[in-house]
Structures are given as structure tokens and as C-alpha cells.
Write a protein that holds these residues in place. Structure first.
Motif, PDB file in Angstrom:
ATOM      1  N   PHE A   1       2.419  83.192  52.342  1.00 17.80           N
ATOM      2  CA  PHE A   1       1.826  84.064  53.362  1.00 17.80           C
ATOM      3  C   PHE A   1       2.815  85.181  53.643  1.00 17.80           C
ATOM      4  N   ASP A   2       2.346  86.440  53.567  1.00 20.36           N
ATOM      5  CA  ASP A   2       3.229  87.587  53.782  1.00 20.36           C
ATOM      6  C   ASP A   2       3.069  88.225  55.154  1.00 20.36           C
ATOM      7  N   GLY A   3       2.397  87.559  56.068  1.00 26.49           N
ATOM      8  CA  GLY A   3       2.161  88.103  57.395  1.00 26.49           C
ATOM      9  C   GLY A   3       0.776  88.707  57.522  1.00 26.49           C
ATOM     10  N   MET A   4       0.149  89.024  56.390  1.00 25.10           N
ATOM     11  CA  MET A   4      -1.182  89.596  56.402  1.00 25.10           C
ATOM     12  C   MET A   4      -2.133  88.843  55.470  1.00 25.10           C
ATOM     13  N   TYR A   5      -1.650  88.509  54.293  1.00 26.55           N
ATOM     14  CA  TYR A   5      -2.491  87.867  53.285  1.00 26.55           C
ATOM     15  C   TYR A   5      -1.889  86.523  52.858  1.00 26.55           C
ATOM     16  N   THR A   6      -2.769  85.632  52.445  1.00 28.21           N
ATOM     17  CA  THR A   6      -2.335  84.344  51.901  1.00 28.21           C
ATOM     18  C   THR A   6      -2.650  84.314  50.417  1.00 28.21           C
ATOM     19  N   TYR A   7      -1.642  83.971  49.621  1.00 31.10           N
ATOM     20  CA  TYR A   7      -1.764  83.911  48.175  1.00 31.10           C
ATOM     21  C   TYR A   7      -1.592  82.457  47.747  1.00 31.10           C
ATOM     22  N   ALA A   8      -2.405  82.002  46.835  1.00 32.64           N
ATOM     23  CA  ALA A   8      -2.271  80.649  46.290  1.00 32.64           C
ATOM     24  C   ALA A   8      -1.424  80.721  45.022  1.00 32.64           C
ATOM     25  N   TYR A   9      -0.765  79.624  44.706  1.00 35.60           N
ATOM     26  CA  TYR A   9       0.001  79.587  43.457  1.00 35.60           C
ATOM     27  C   TYR A   9      -0.106  78.218  42.823  1.00 35.60           C
ATOM     28  N   GLU A  10       0.046  78.194  41.514  1.00 35.15           N
ATOM     29  CA  GLU A  10       0.132  76.962  40.723  1.00 35.15           C
ATOM     30  C   GLU A  10       1.382  77.075  39.869  1.00 35.15           C
ATOM     31  N   PHE A  11       2.156  76.011  39.827  1.00 34.39           N
ATOM     32  CA  PHE A  11       3.389  75.994  39.051  1.00 34.39           C
ATOM     33  C   PHE A  11       3.380  74.762  38.165  1.00 34.39           C
ATOM     34  N   TYR A  12       3.588  74.958  36.872  1.00 34.39           N
ATOM     35  CA  TYR A  12       3.651  73.864  35.907  1.00 34.39           C
ATOM     36  C   TYR A  12       4.926  74.015  35.098  1.00 34.39           C
ATOM     37  N   GLY A  13       5.676  72.935  34.961  1.00 33.35           N
ATOM     38  CA  GLY A  13       6.869  72.965  34.126  1.00 33.35           C
ATOM     39  C   GLY A  13       8.126  72.730  34.925  1.00 33.35           C
ATOM     40  N   ASN A  14       9.256  73.253  34.398  1.00 30.92           N
ATOM     41  CA  ASN A  14      10.546  73.131  35.058  1.00 30.92           C
ATOM     42  C   ASN A  14      11.193  74.499  35.158  1.00 30.92           C
ATOM     43  N   SER A  15      12.462  74.571  35.535  1.00 30.95           N
ATOM     44  CA  SER A  15      13.102  75.869  35.756  1.00 30.95           C
ATOM     45  C   SER A  15      13.259  76.696  34.486  1.00 30.95           C
ATOM     46  N   GLU A  16      13.261  76.082  33.331  1.00 32.98           N
ATOM     47  CA  GLU A  16      13.433  76.809  32.067  1.00 32.98           C
ATOM     48  C   GLU A  16      12.114  77.160  31.384  1.00 32.98           C
ATOM     49  N   ASN A  17      11.162  76.247  31.414  1.00 34.98           N
ATOM     50  CA  ASN A  17       9.867  76.440  30.746  1.00 34.98           C
ATOM     51  C   ASN A  17       8.761  76.199  31.767  1.00 34.98           C
ATOM     52  N   TYR A  18       8.099  77.259  32.170  1.00 33.46           N
ATOM     53  CA  TYR A  18       7.065  77.073  33.177  1.00 33.46           C
ATOM     54  C   TYR A  18       5.977  78.131  33.069  1.00 33.46           C
ATOM     55  N   THR A  19       4.882  77.827  33.740  1.00 32.75           N
ATOM     56  CA  THR A  19       3.796  78.783  33.921  1.00 32.75           C
ATOM     57  C   THR A  19       3.548  78.876  35.419  1.00 32.75           C
ATOM     58  N   LEU A  20       3.568  80.088  35.938  1.00 27.76           N
ATOM     59  CA  LEU A  20       3.301  80.348  37.346  1.00 27.76           C
ATOM     60  C   LEU A  20       2.076  81.238  37.424  1.00 27.76           C
ATOM     61  N   THR A  21       1.056  80.782  38.141  1.00 30.97           N
ATOM     62  CA  THR A  21      -0.165  81.565  38.321  1.00 30.97           C
ATOM     63  C   THR A  21      -0.325  81.876  39.798  1.00 30.97           C
ATOM     64  N   LEU A  22      -0.409  83.162  40.122  1.00 30.83           N
ATOM     65  CA  LEU A  22      -0.617  83.620  41.491  1.00 30.83           C
ATOM     66  C   LEU A  22      -2.071  84.030  41.644  1.00 30.83           C
ATOM     67  N   THR A  23      -2.732  83.550  42.694  1.00 33.12           N
ATOM     68  CA  THR A  23      -4.115  83.925  42.964  1.00 33.12           C
ATOM     69  C   THR A  23      -4.132  84.732  44.258  1.00 33.12           C
TER      70      THR A  23
ATOM     71  N   MET B   1       7.240  81.460  31.248  1.00 34.00           N
ATOM     72  CA  MET B   1       8.644  81.500  30.848  1.00 34.00           C
ATOM     73  C   MET B   1       8.904  80.399  29.833  1.00 34.00           C
ATOM     74  N   GLN B   2       9.700  80.730  28.835  1.00 31.42           N
ATOM     75  CA  GLN B   2      10.077  79.752  27.828  1.00 31.42           C
ATOM     76  C   GLN B   2      11.563  79.924  27.566  1.00 31.42           C
ATOM     77  N   ALA B   3      12.322  78.845  27.764  1.00 28.94           N
ATOM     78  CA  ALA B   3      13.783  78.849  27.610  1.00 28.94           C
ATOM     79  C   ALA B   3      14.411  79.940  28.473  1.00 28.94           C
ATOM     80  N   GLY B   4      13.853  80.157  29.678  1.00 26.41           N
ATOM     81  CA  GLY B   4      14.411  81.115  30.618  1.00 26.41           C
ATOM     82  C   GLY B   4      14.060  82.570  30.333  1.00 26.41           C
ATOM     83  N   ALA B   5      13.238  82.839  29.336  1.00 26.77           N
ATOM     84  CA  ALA B   5      12.858  84.218  29.006  1.00 26.77           C
ATOM     85  C   ALA B   5      11.352  84.399  29.198  1.00 26.77           C
ATOM     86  N   LEU B   6      10.978  85.553  29.753  1.00 25.93           N
ATOM     87  CA  LEU B   6       9.565  85.852  29.970  1.00 25.93           C
ATOM     88  C   LEU B   6       8.880  86.061  28.622  1.00 25.93           C
TER      89      LEU B   6
END
Length: 181
Positions: A47-69, A80-85
Motif C-alpha cells: 500500500f502506497d498511501g493511495m493504492y493497494t498492489y497485490a504481489y506473488e513471489f515464487y522462488g528464493n533470493s537468487e532465482n525468483y519470479t515476482l508478479t505485481l498486480t 531473476m535467475q542466478a541474481g540477474a534479470l
């Protein structure tokens, strides 16, 4: 000897139980521009004070997928894969007044809990405590592990040496867990 073993066991259980706590689910992060973002990890929202955004996070700190809605149901994804986008979702136009995906991603990364959890702290305490007891009193450690099963028996010298080595290894692992979070 049995009384001492029971007291030590009770102390270990007490230490383990005191490490239990409720995990914080809401974090407020203030970004460089002064905007506060509230991250709710149980509802998976920002929440940024005006809007609420949903997120989904799969993986760990090195290999992950983050989806913002976004509130208008549009999505933006990072992969991200091995820390690189290695991939990202739809282009962000910024005309809607919504927060930029990079800012939301940064707020989420700052709100991520550290690896020092109560469970990890309890493991470190038990390792160092058990290692110290085994290193300082290998005969007592042998009795706790095996000696109570047999009447009138004593450990061999090699058993005591192995117990001391095991105690030293447990202490080293506990200290390494502190250093390498």
C-alpha cells in the motif's frame, strides 16, 4: 548424574520454547523520496498511501519470479535467475499515477525478513550449547547419549576423543551460522 541430565534437558527445552514468537506480517518502508510503503506479507499486498498492489513471489533470493498486480488489474513481472534479470512483463507507462514497478520491487526487497529467524537462533544456541557441553564434558555427553542404557559401563578413550571432536564441530557450525547469516 541423571538429575544433571534432566536439568540440562529442561534448560534446552526452555531455550527452544522462548525462541517462539509470532512473525510480523506488516512492514512500513520509507523510500528515498519519502513515500511510505506498507507491505503486508500475509495478504501479499503493498500500500502506497493511495493504492493497494497485490504481489506473488515464487522462488528464493537468487532465482525468483515476482508478479505485481496493479489496482486496474494490469500486471508487471520480474524474473531473476542466478541474481540477474532475465525477463520482465508488460511495459509501464506511468500515466496512471501508480507506483513504478521498480519502486514496489525495492519496497518488497527491503521488507523481506532476514534469514535470522527465531528457529535459526534456537538452532544456533542448541548447537553451541551442546558442542560446549560435549567438548568440556565428553564423558557426560556419552552418558546422555548412550551410557544411561547400560549398567556399570564406561566409554573408551577413542569415544571420548570423538565426542570432543564432535563438540568442536558443533561449535564451529554454530559460529559459522552466526557469521554467514
Amino acid at each position: 548424574m541423571k538429575r544433571t541430565a534432566l536439568i540440562i534437558l529442561a534448560l534446552v527445552v526452555l531455550v527452544l520454547l522462548t525462541a517462539c514468537q509470532k512473525k510480523v506480517a506488516t512492514y512500513t518502508i520509507t523510500m528515498q523520496d519519502g513515500t511510505p510503503y506498507t507491505v503486508n506479507t500475509s495478504a501479499k499486498t503493498v500500500f502506497d498511501g493511495m493504492y493497494t498492489y497485490a504481489y506473488e513471489f515464487y522462488g528464493n533470493s537468487e532465482n525468483y519470479t515476482l508478479t505485481l498486480t496493479y489496482p486496474d488489474s494490469s500486471t508487471y513481472s520480474y524474473r531473476m535467475q542466478a541474481g540477474a534479470l532475465v525477463g520482465y512483463g508488460a511495459a509501464f507507462d506511468g500515466a496512471s499515477g501508480y507506483a513504478e514497478p521498480d519502486i514496489l520491487k525495492e519496497a518488497l526487497s527491503q521488507a523481506a525478513p532476514s534469514k535470522r529467524t527465531p528457529e535459526r537462533t534456537a538452532i544456533i544456541i542448541v548447537l553451541i550449547l551442546a558442542g560446549a557441553i560435549t567438548l568440556a564434558a565428553p564423558r557426560f555427553a556419552w552418558f546422555i547419549g548412550y551410557g544411561w542404557r547400560f549398567k556399570d559401563s564406561e566409554p573408551g578413550e577413542s569415544t571420548l576423543i570423538i565426542n570432543r571432536i564432535g563438540g568442536a564441530i558443533a561449535i564451529i557450525v554454530g559460529i559459522a551460522m552466526i557469521i554467514f547469516k
